[in-house]
Design a protein around this motif. Sequence first.
Motif, PDB file in Angstrom:
ATOM      1  N   ILE A   1      17.639 -23.499   1.551  1.00 24.59           N
ATOM      2  CA  ILE A   1      16.242 -23.933   1.445  1.00 24.59           C
ATOM      3  C   ILE A   1      15.965 -24.973   2.509  1.00 24.59           C
ATOM      4  O   ILE A   1      16.771 -25.887   2.733  1.00 24.59           O
ATOM      5  CB  ILE A   1      15.976 -24.512   0.052  1.00 24.59           C
ATOM      6  N   ALA A   2      14.850 -24.871   3.173  1.00 21.61           N
ATOM      7  CA  ALA A   2      14.495 -25.798   4.243  1.00 21.61           C
ATOM      8  C   ALA A   2      14.475 -27.228   3.712  1.00 21.61           C
ATOM      9  O   ALA A   2      13.905 -27.494   2.663  1.00 21.61           O
ATOM     10  CB  ALA A   2      13.139 -25.433   4.834  1.00 21.61           C
ATOM     11  N   GLY A   3      15.099 -28.133   4.484  1.00 23.09           N
ATOM     12  CA  GLY A   3      15.072 -29.544   4.122  1.00 23.09           C
ATOM     13  C   GLY A   3      16.207 -29.974   3.236  1.00 23.09           C
ATOM     14  O   GLY A   3      16.305 -31.130   2.871  1.00 23.09           O
ATOM     15  N   GLY A   4      17.126 -29.072   2.863  1.00 19.99           N
ATOM     16  CA  GLY A   4      18.222 -29.484   1.990  1.00 19.99           C
ATOM     17  C   GLY A   4      19.450 -28.635   2.216  1.00 19.99           C
ATOM     18  O   GLY A   4      19.371 -27.488   2.638  1.00 19.99           O
ATOM     19  N   ALA A   5      20.639 -29.153   1.936  1.00 18.22           N
ATOM     20  CA  ALA A   5      21.891 -28.416   2.091  1.00 18.22           C
ATOM     21  C   ALA A   5      22.221 -27.696   0.793  1.00 18.22           C
ATOM     22  O   ALA A   5      21.913 -28.196  -0.289  1.00 18.22           O
ATOM     23  CB  ALA A   5      23.010 -29.383   2.461  1.00 18.22           C
ATOM     24  N   PRO A   6      22.836 -26.515   0.882  1.00 20.61           N
ATOM     25  CA  PRO A   6      23.169 -25.771  -0.341  1.00 20.61           C
ATOM     26  C   PRO A   6      24.265 -26.472  -1.121  1.00 20.61           C
ATOM     27  O   PRO A   6      25.181 -27.060  -0.547  1.00 20.61           O
ATOM     28  CB  PRO A   6      23.644 -24.414   0.194  1.00 20.61           C
ATOM     29  N   THR A   7      24.190 -26.410  -2.422  1.00 23.42           N
ATOM     30  CA  THR A   7      25.213 -26.996  -3.262  1.00 23.42           C
ATOM     31  C   THR A   7      26.431 -26.087  -3.293  1.00 23.42           C
ATOM     32  O   THR A   7      26.384 -24.926  -2.848  1.00 23.42           O
ATOM     33  CB  THR A   7      24.688 -27.196  -4.684  1.00 23.42           C
ATOM     34  N   LEU A   8      27.555 -26.631  -3.824  1.00 18.83           N
ATOM     35  CA  LEU A   8      28.757 -25.804  -3.943  1.00 18.83           C
ATOM     36  C   LEU A   8      28.503 -24.590  -4.822  1.00 18.83           C
ATOM     37  O   LEU A   8      29.013 -23.487  -4.565  1.00 18.83           O
ATOM     38  CB  LEU A   8      29.906 -26.644  -4.516  1.00 18.83           C
ATOM     39  N   THR A   9      27.721 -24.797  -5.875  1.00 24.65           N
ATOM     40  CA  THR A   9      27.423 -23.683  -6.779  1.00 24.65           C
ATOM     41  C   THR A   9      26.646 -22.600  -6.059  1.00 24.65           C
ATOM     42  O   THR A   9      26.929 -21.391  -6.207  1.00 24.65           O
ATOM     43  CB  THR A   9      26.629 -24.193  -7.986  1.00 24.65           C
ATOM     44  N   GLU A  10      25.648 -23.004  -5.252  1.00 17.60           N
ATOM     45  CA  GLU A  10      24.851 -22.028  -4.499  1.00 17.60           C
ATOM     46  C   GLU A  10      25.718 -21.287  -3.483  1.00 17.60           C
ATOM     47  O   GLU A  10      25.604 -20.060  -3.307  1.00 17.60           O
ATOM     48  CB  GLU A  10      23.695 -22.738  -3.804  1.00 17.60           C
ATOM     49  N   GLN A  11      26.593 -22.052  -2.797  1.00 15.11           N
ATOM     50  CA  GLN A  11      27.471 -21.395  -1.831  1.00 15.11           C
ATOM     51  C   GLN A  11      28.423 -20.416  -2.525  1.00 15.11           C
ATOM     52  O   GLN A  11      28.676 -19.302  -2.041  1.00 15.11           O
ATOM     53  CB  GLN A  11      28.277 -22.442  -1.053  1.00 15.11           C
ATOM     54  N   ARG A  12      28.966 -20.818  -3.670  1.00 11.24           N
ATOM     55  CA  ARG A  12      29.884 -19.954  -4.411  1.00 11.24           C
ATOM     56  C   ARG A  12      29.196 -18.662  -4.835  1.00 11.24           C
ATOM     57  O   ARG A  12      29.730 -17.554  -4.662  1.00 11.24           O
ATOM     58  CB  ARG A  12      30.401 -20.695  -5.640  1.00 11.24           C
ATOM     59  N   ASP A  13      27.969 -18.798  -5.400  1.00  9.93           N
ATOM     60  CA  ASP A  13      27.265 -17.611  -5.880  1.00  9.93           C
ATOM     61  C   ASP A  13      26.926 -16.680  -4.731  1.00  9.93           C
ATOM     62  O   ASP A  13      27.011 -15.434  -4.870  1.00  9.93           O
ATOM     63  CB  ASP A  13      25.990 -18.031  -6.614  1.00  9.93           C
ATOM     64  N   GLU A  14      26.546 -17.226  -3.577  1.00  6.51           N
ATOM     65  CA  GLU A  14      26.161 -16.377  -2.456  1.00  6.51           C
ATOM     66  C   GLU A  14      27.356 -15.625  -1.889  1.00  6.51           C
ATOM     67  O   GLU A  14      27.293 -14.423  -1.608  1.00  6.51           O
ATOM     68  CB  GLU A  14      25.517 -17.239  -1.366  1.00  6.51           C
ATOM     69  N   VAL A  15      28.505 -16.358  -1.730  1.00  9.28           N
ATOM     70  CA  VAL A  15      29.706 -15.704  -1.196  1.00  9.28           C
ATOM     71  C   VAL A  15      30.209 -14.661  -2.189  1.00  9.28           C
ATOM     72  O   VAL A  15      30.655 -13.566  -1.808  1.00  9.28           O
ATOM     73  CB  VAL A  15      30.782 -16.749  -0.884  1.00  9.28           C
ATOM     74  N   ALA A  16      30.145 -14.992  -3.490  1.00  5.29           N
ATOM     75  CA  ALA A  16      30.584 -14.019  -4.502  1.00  5.29           C
ATOM     76  C   ALA A  16      29.727 -12.762  -4.445  1.00  5.29           C
ATOM     77  O   ALA A  16      30.231 -11.630  -4.618  1.00  5.29           O
ATOM     78  CB  ALA A  16      30.510 -14.663  -5.889  1.00  5.29           C
ATOM     79  N   LYS A  17      28.441 -12.947  -4.206  1.00  2.38           N
ATOM     80  CA  LYS A  17      27.546 -11.786  -4.115  1.00  2.38           C
ATOM     81  C   LYS A  17      27.901 -10.913  -2.930  1.00  2.38           C
ATOM     82  O   LYS A  17      27.915  -9.668  -3.018  1.00  2.38           O
ATOM     83  CB  LYS A  17      26.112 -12.291  -4.009  1.00  2.38           C
ATOM     84  N   LEU A  18      28.245 -11.576  -1.805  1.00  2.00           N
ATOM     85  CA  LEU A  18      28.602 -10.801  -0.615  1.00  2.00           C
ATOM     86  C   LEU A  18      29.936 -10.087  -0.809  1.00  2.00           C
ATOM     87  O   LEU A  18      30.119  -8.947  -0.350  1.00  2.00           O
ATOM     88  CB  LEU A  18      28.660 -11.728   0.605  1.00  2.00           C
ATOM     89  N   LEU A  19      30.893 -10.756  -1.456  1.00  2.00           N
ATOM     90  CA  LEU A  19      32.181 -10.117  -1.707  1.00  2.00           C
ATOM     91  C   LEU A  19      32.043  -8.904  -2.615  1.00  2.00           C
ATOM     92  O   LEU A  19      32.803  -7.917  -2.504  1.00  2.00           O
ATOM     93  CB  LEU A  19      33.159 -11.130  -2.337  1.00  2.00           C
ATOM     94  N   ALA A  20      31.090  -8.980  -3.560  1.00  3.89           N
ATOM     95  CA  ALA A  20      30.900  -7.859  -4.494  1.00  3.89           C
ATOM     96  C   ALA A  20      30.077  -6.736  -3.898  1.00  3.89           C
ATOM     97  O   ALA A  20      29.967  -5.649  -4.503  1.00  3.89           O
ATOM     98  CB  ALA A  20      30.228  -8.383  -5.772  1.00  3.89           C
ATOM     99  N   ASP A  21      29.485  -6.960  -2.724  1.00  3.09           N
ATOM    100  CA  ASP A  21      28.621  -5.951  -2.094  1.00  3.09           C
ATOM    101  C   ASP A  21      29.500  -4.942  -1.363  1.00  3.09           C
ATOM    102  O   ASP A  21      30.139  -5.273  -0.351  1.00  3.09           O
ATOM    103  CB  ASP A  21      27.666  -6.635  -1.121  1.00  3.09           C
TER     104      ASP A  21
END
Length: 436
Positions: A29-49
Motif C-alpha cells: 500500500i502506498a505510504g507504508g511498508a508491508p507487515t510480516l503477516t502481509e508478506q507471509r500471506d502474499e508469498v504463501a499465495k504465490l507458492l500455492a499458485d
Amino acid sequence: MSARRALGYRKGRAANGEDPRKRYPIYPIAGGAPTLTEQRDEVAKLLADPDYDGDIDELLARADDIASKIDQANQRDARLRALKAAQMPAGDPAPDTRREQPGMQPDDRGVEHPVTVAEAFVRSKALENYRGGGYTGKFAFEHRAAPAGTVTTGTQPQQNTRVPGIIPQNPDFPLLVANLLDRQTSDGTTLEYMRDTSGPQSTWNKAAVVAEGGDKPMSGPFSFDLITTTLKTVAHWVPITRQAADDNGQLMGYINGRLTYGLEYKLDREILTGNGTTQVQGILTTPGIGSYQPALGNTDPKLITVRKAKTQGELALYPPTAVVMNPMDWQDIELDEDANGQFRVIANVTDPGAPTRLWGLTVVTTVAMTQGTALLGGFRTGATLWERQGVTILMTDSHADYFTSNTLVILAERRANVAVHTPAAFVRVTFAAAEA
C-alpha cells in the motif's frame, strides 16, 4: 520497473488486450511498508499458485527469510511474557531506580538520598502540584538535615544536553561551625537549659584516694544558671521568574547558592557572636568561657599561640577538638616557615586533599570570625545546636506586583538557637600580644 520494491508477481487478463500470461508486480500500500503477516500471506499465495512462472529460487529464499523473521518475533514475544511473569525472590534488593536529574543519583550503596535542600525541593510532590496549578497561591516545603536582583533564564543558560551525574551548581560548602556542635531537635519555641558556671573541673573536683574508714571528700562547689530563651528565626527571600523556576537546574542552583548557604553562613556568625537576646546565643558572648592571649612582649607566632591555648583547654579538663579562625589568620599559619624556608604546617602544597588540621585540631576557617581572634574548644562537649525547624522553602506568586510580571518569591528560613551549657569547654584566643 518502478522504484518501489515489488512483493511478487501475479497473472491476469489486461483490459487492453495484453497477453494474459504477462506478469504484473504486486506493490505494498502506498505510504507504508508491508507487515510480516502481509508478506507471509502474499508469498504463501504465490507458492500455492501452480501457474506461477517467476523466479522460484528467489521466491523460496523470500519464504525462508520471512519464516525466520516470524520465528524471531515469536521468540521475543515469548521472552517478554516470561520476563513480565517472573517474580523477584524474597530478600532480593529492589531494582536500581537511578535518578536522572543532575545531583539526584543514589549513593554508593544504591540508597536514594537528596543530599541538599535544593534536591529534595525540586523532587517534592508539593512543587510538582504547585507547577501543575500554574504557580498559583503559596506552598511550603521543609527539609531536615534583601534581594540582589531578579534571576532570569539568562542568569544560568539552559542546557540542552543533560550530563549524567552530579552537576555542581555552586562551589562545595566549606566545613561550618554548626557542624562542630551536637545537634538536637526542639519540640517547642521556648528553650530552657542549665548552664554550668562552676568553672574548670580542676577547681571543684576533690576526688581522692581514701583510707579504710576515712571520710570521703565532697567535690564542689557547683553552680548552675537556668537559662530561658526562645528559638530564633533566620530567614531571607529572593525573586525568581517562572521560566527559571520551571528549570530544575536553575532552581537547585538558586536554592543552594543564594538561599541555603545564606542561611548557613548567617547561622555560623550567630553561633559565634550572637547577643543571646534578639539573636542566637553566641559562644564568644557567653560568660565563663576561657581566654588566652600572649603576654606583654611575647612574639610567639600564631602557630605557637594556638598550641598554648590548646594546653589551657586541656588543663581545664575539657580537651579541645577544633579551632575556628579567620582565613587571614589561617593563611599566616600555613605560610609560617622555619629557618630553612620550609613550611611548618603543610609539607606538600600540591596536595589538595590534605586535611585542614593543626596540632590535632580540626580547623574551620570562616569570615564570620573576626581577624586576630580564634575560638578553640570541645564543641560537642560545650554546646548544643537546638533546631525547631529545619531549612524550610516557601514559594508564592502573592507578593506586590510580582503576579502580573510572572515573578515568584522563594523564601528560606529556619528556627534554631544554641545552648552553651559548658562555657569552660571553650577558649577565646587573641593572637596579638597584650599591651602595656
